[in-house]
Scaffold this active site. Structure first.
Site, PDB file in Angstrom:
ATOM      1  N   CYS A  79       4.249   9.433  -2.186  1.00  0.00           N
ATOM      2  CA  CYS A  79       5.216   9.420  -3.303  1.00  0.00           C
ATOM      3  C   CYS A  79       5.431  10.884  -3.670  1.00  0.00           C
ATOM      4  O   CYS A  79       4.549  11.512  -4.246  1.00  0.00           O
ATOM      5  CB  CYS A  79       4.675   8.618  -4.484  1.00  0.00           C
ATOM      6  SG  CYS A  79       5.812   8.556  -5.880  1.00  0.00           S
ATOM      7  N   GLU A 138       0.859  -1.178   0.000  1.00  0.00           N
ATOM      8  CA  GLU A 138       0.000   0.000   0.000  1.00  0.00           C
ATOM      9  C   GLU A 138       0.901   1.234   0.000  1.00  0.00           C
ATOM     10  O   GLU A 138       1.738   1.396   0.883  1.00  0.00           O
ATOM     11  CB  GLU A 138      -0.862  -0.013   1.261  1.00  0.00           C
ATOM     12  CG  GLU A 138      -1.639   1.250   1.484  1.00  0.00           C
ATOM     13  CD  GLU A 138      -2.307   1.276   2.844  1.00  0.00           C
ATOM     14  OE1 GLU A 138      -3.410   1.818   2.909  1.00  0.00           O
ATOM     15  OE2 GLU A 138      -1.728   0.765   3.827  1.00  0.00           O
TER      16      GLU A 138
END
Length: 133
Positions: free
Chosen positions: A127, A123
């Site tokens: 980012c 998961e």
């Protein structure tokens, strides 16, 4: 390093074109840009570290806290407390990218190991890349 010189030459050529400058520098083909980044990594200027929250100390903790600041800068709607809580959890991992000794970005994820209901899955929590990079 030849790859770095090729990229610099490509950027200089792009800057000579009409409307040159920074916008034209983005016209450098992605292969040349990738070669330049590989040369930076080989020289040690670009590094990737896989860090785990939980019982950590020293440089790893500092890198994770600096990474939390980058996440907070790129995702201002999230509180620094929430970001830090996820990044420092023992069941999360972070791949932190440093460029020139400065945290440039990274990815935080939570892996699910084989044998669990969602084995082989990860998961993604964050980012991010600094806007300057």
């Amino acid at each position: 390093v030849p790859a770095r010189l090729d990229v610099q030459e490509g950027q200089q050529e792009a800057a000579r074109r009409p409307g040159g400058g920074e916008a034209a520098a983005r016209d450098v083909p992605s292969l040349e840009r990738e070669q330049g980044l590989c040369a930076e990594e080989h020289a040690g200027d670009l590094r990737f570290q896989v860090l785990r929250g939980g019982a950590i100390g020293g440089g790893a903790l500092l890198a994770l806290l600096l990474y939390c600041d980058v996440v907070n800068a790129q995702l201002p709607a999230m509180t620094l407390q929430y970001i830090t809580k996820l990044v420092l959890r023992s069941d999360h991992r972070s791949v932190v990218c440093t460029r020139g000794g400065e945290v440039a970005g990274g990815v935080t994820y939570r892996p699910f190991v084989h044998g669990e209901p969602d084995g082989g899955f990860a998961e993604l929590a964050f980012c991010v890349v600094r806007s300057e990079h």
